[in-house]
Motif scaffolding. Structure first.
Motif, mmCIF file in Angstrom:
data_model
loop_
_atom_site.group_PDB
_atom_site.id
_atom_site.type_symbol
_atom_site.label_atom_id
_atom_site.label_comp_id
_atom_site.label_asym_id
_atom_site.label_seq_id
_atom_site.Cartn_x
_atom_site.Cartn_y
_atom_site.Cartn_z
ATOM 1 N N THR A 174 2.612 -11.774 2.841
ATOM 2 C CA THR A 174 1.364 -12.002 3.233
ATOM 3 C C THR A 174 0.341 -10.819 2.632
ATOM 4 N N PHE A 207 1.182 -8.983 0.070
ATOM 5 C CA PHE A 207 1.410 -8.787 -1.471
ATOM 6 C C PHE A 207 0.361 -8.841 -2.100
ATOM 7 N N ASP A 208 0.201 -7.907 -3.093
ATOM 8 C CA ASP A 208 -1.076 -7.818 -4.037
ATOM 9 C C ASP A 208 -0.723 -8.485 -5.088
ATOM 10 N N ARG A 209 -1.402 -9.447 -5.568
ATOM 11 C CA ARG A 209 -1.256 -10.263 -6.711
ATOM 12 C C ARG A 209 -1.729 -9.631 -7.898
ATOM 13 N N THR A 210 -2.693 -8.447 -7.998
ATOM 14 C CA THR A 210 -3.320 -8.158 -9.032
ATOM 15 C C THR A 210 -2.184 -7.206 -9.627
ATOM 16 N N LYS A 211 -1.222 -6.731 -9.038
ATOM 17 C CA LYS A 211 -0.144 -5.976 -9.603
ATOM 18 C C LYS A 211 0.735 -6.758 -10.610
ATOM 19 N N LEU A 212 0.643 -8.181 -10.505
ATOM 20 C CA LEU A 212 1.335 -8.909 -11.488
ATOM 21 C C LEU A 212 0.751 -8.920 -12.773
ATOM 22 N N LYS A 251 0.072 -11.081 -16.166
ATOM 23 C CA LYS A 251 -0.078 -12.375 -16.602
ATOM 24 C C LYS A 251 1.149 -12.828 -17.883
#
Length: 41
Positions: free
Chosen positions: A11, A13-18, A20
């Motif tokens: 919950t 987790f920072d998705r912006t670090k992934l 694309k």
């Protein structure tokens, strides 16, 4: 111990670090025509 798994890391987790990525389907399923051809051949 609790019955439920600890999902606090998920919950937060920072998705912006992934990064694309583009997915490229390499193992496509055969069409109905291809299946019929192989059955009769």
């Amino acid at each position: 111990m609790s019955d439920k798994p600890d999902i606090s890391e998920v919950t937060n987790f920072d998705r912006t670090k992934l990064k694309k990525t583009e997915t490229d389907e390499k193992n496509t399923l055969p069409t109905k025509e291809v299946i019929e051809q192989e059955k009769s051949g």
